[in-house]
Write a protein that holds these residues in place. Structure first.
Motif, PDB file in Angstrom:
ATOM      1  N   UNK A 110       0.825  -1.201   0.000  1.00  9.90           N
ATOM      2  CA  UNK A 110       0.000   0.000   0.000  1.00  9.90           C
ATOM      3  C   UNK A 110       0.859   1.251   0.000  1.00  9.90           C
ATOM      4  N   UNK A 111       0.599   2.122  -0.948  1.00 10.40           N
ATOM      5  CA  UNK A 111       1.265   3.410  -1.087  1.00 10.40           C
ATOM      6  C   UNK A 111       2.781   3.262  -1.288  1.00 10.40           C
ATOM      7  N   UNK A 112       3.250   2.083  -1.646  1.00 10.50           N
ATOM      8  CA  UNK A 112       4.675   1.890  -1.891  1.00 10.50           C
ATOM      9  C   UNK A 112       4.985   1.753  -3.371  1.00 10.50           C
ATOM     10  N   UNK A 113       3.944   1.848  -4.207  1.00 12.31           N
ATOM     11  CA  UNK A 113       4.134   1.679  -5.639  1.00 12.31           C
ATOM     12  C   UNK A 113       3.407   2.776  -6.414  1.00 12.31           C
ATOM     13  N   UNK A 126      -3.103   9.838 -15.212  1.00 14.89           N
ATOM     14  CA  UNK A 126      -2.973  10.386 -13.866  1.00 14.89           C
ATOM     15  C   UNK A 126      -1.985   9.541 -13.062  1.00 14.89           C
ATOM     16  N   UNK A 127      -1.215  10.240 -12.213  1.00  8.79           N
ATOM     17  CA  UNK A 127      -0.328   9.543 -11.287  1.00  8.79           C
ATOM     18  C   UNK A 127      -1.152   9.074 -10.101  1.00  8.79           C
ATOM     19  N   UNK A 128      -1.015   7.826  -9.741  1.00  9.58           N
ATOM     20  CA  UNK A 128      -1.779   7.247  -8.640  1.00  9.58           C
ATOM     21  C   UNK A 128      -0.859   6.349  -7.823  1.00  9.58           C
ATOM     22  N   UNK A 129      -1.431   5.749  -6.780  1.00  7.28           N
ATOM     23  CA  UNK A 129      -0.677   4.853  -5.907  1.00  7.28           C
ATOM     24  C   UNK A 129      -1.452   3.563  -5.741  1.00  7.28           C
ATOM     25  N   UNK A 177       8.076   6.772  -4.110  1.00  5.64           N
ATOM     26  CA  UNK A 177       6.852   7.381  -3.595  1.00  5.64           C
ATOM     27  C   UNK A 177       7.074   8.866  -3.321  1.00  5.64           C
ATOM     28  N   UNK A 178       8.253   9.206  -2.772  1.00  5.51           N
ATOM     29  CA  UNK A 178       8.559  10.608  -2.478  1.00  5.51           C
ATOM     30  C   UNK A 178       8.585  11.439  -3.763  1.00  5.51           C
ATOM     31  N   UNK A 179       9.173  10.904  -4.809  1.00  9.44           N
ATOM     32  CA  UNK A 179       9.220  11.638  -6.081  1.00  9.44           C
ATOM     33  C   UNK A 179       7.822  11.818  -6.660  1.00  9.44           C
ATOM     34  N   UNK A 180       6.995  10.786  -6.558  1.00  6.77           N
ATOM     35  CA  UNK A 180       5.623  10.896  -7.061  1.00  6.77           C
ATOM     36  C   UNK A 180       4.824  11.910  -6.264  1.00  6.77           C
ATOM     37  N   UNK A 181       5.027  11.932  -4.938  1.00  9.28           N
ATOM     38  CA  UNK A 181       4.323  12.901  -4.102  1.00  9.28           C
ATOM     39  C   UNK A 181       4.756  14.325  -4.436  1.00  9.28           C
ATOM     40  N   UNK A 182       6.053  14.526  -4.644  1.00 14.57           N
ATOM     41  CA  UNK A 182       6.527  15.871  -5.009  1.00 14.57           C
ATOM     42  C   UNK A 182       5.922  16.304  -6.341  1.00 14.57           C
ATOM     43  N   UNK A 183       5.773  15.362  -7.262  1.00 12.65           N
ATOM     44  CA  UNK A 183       5.156  15.669  -8.548  1.00 12.65           C
ATOM     45  C   UNK A 183       3.719  16.133  -8.372  1.00 12.65           C
TER      46      UNK A 183
END
Length: 206
Positions: A110-113, A126-129, A177-183
């Motif tokens: 969960x939330x790691x991919x 869309x970027x999702x998790x 995940x950090x890079x996706x969140x920053x995006x």
């Protein structure tokens, strides 16, 4: 002169905006953790900023140490059985417990991919998790094997949409995940570096 002032203004904002938001978040978290000092009687409550953070950490670690032994496990089971008898409490507590177990499990993804899906329609990405793989009625009534995906909103990723997407239509990203969140938070301004070399351009048509 106008261009110079504009350049100075933008440079100043680039310094202060991230710093200000970071300080506000830290202040909010510290203030939230400082509420643990309310457990101490007012007469013995020290006026030391940030002491609640240390106290909160000690409380969490202490609770974990107690819950990990036999007596603590029995007490937790008794408490959960008590909560299960209270209509509103059992709904909230049961849902949050299941969510925490799913997120903090070593086997959980969960939330790691970070993933890429076509949402809200075909042709728009869309970027999702990835949050999990549904079972039971949800999976039984879908023709394809679907995955549960969380699509965060921008710039507040704490809200979003849950969509069930066929696994064959999910593109797994190599970014963290950090890079996706920053995006997401930066409205797409802060993009991660390429993980693969760019493809060669197609040959010119004659």
């Amino acid at each position: 002169m106008t261009l110079l002032l504009r350049r100075w203004l933008i440079a100043g904002l680039l310094v202060w905006l991230p710093l200000g938001v970071t300080l506000l978040v830290i202040r909010f978290v510290v203030g939230l953790l400082d509420t643990s000092l309310l457990l101490i009687p007012p007469a013995f409550r020290p006026e030391i900023p940030g002491l609640g953070v240390l106290l909160s950490i000690v409380l969490v670690l202490g609770t974990g140490a107690i819950a990990a032994n036999y007596v603590g496990k029995r007490f937790v089971l008794w408490t959960e059985a008590l909560f299960a008898r209270i209509p509103l409490v059992r709904t909230v507590y049961g849902g949050m417990k299941k969510l925490a177990e799913t997120i903090f499990s070593d086997q959980s993804v969960s939330f790691r991919q970070p993933i890429l899906i076509e949402y809200p329609r075909k042709g728009i990405w869309s970027v999702a998790f990835l949050t999990g793989s549904p079972i039971g009625e949800v999976q039984d009534k879908t023709a394809d094997h679907v995955l549960t995906c969380f699509v965060p909103t921008t710039p507040n990723p704490t809200s979003g949409f849950i969509v069930l997407v066929p696994e064959k239509d999910v593109i797994r990203l190599k970014m963290s995940v950090e890079e996706a969140m920053r995006l997401v938070i930066s409205l797409g301004v802060v993009t991660p570096e390429r993980t693969d070399p760019p493809a060669d351009p197609p040959p010119p048509t004659p």
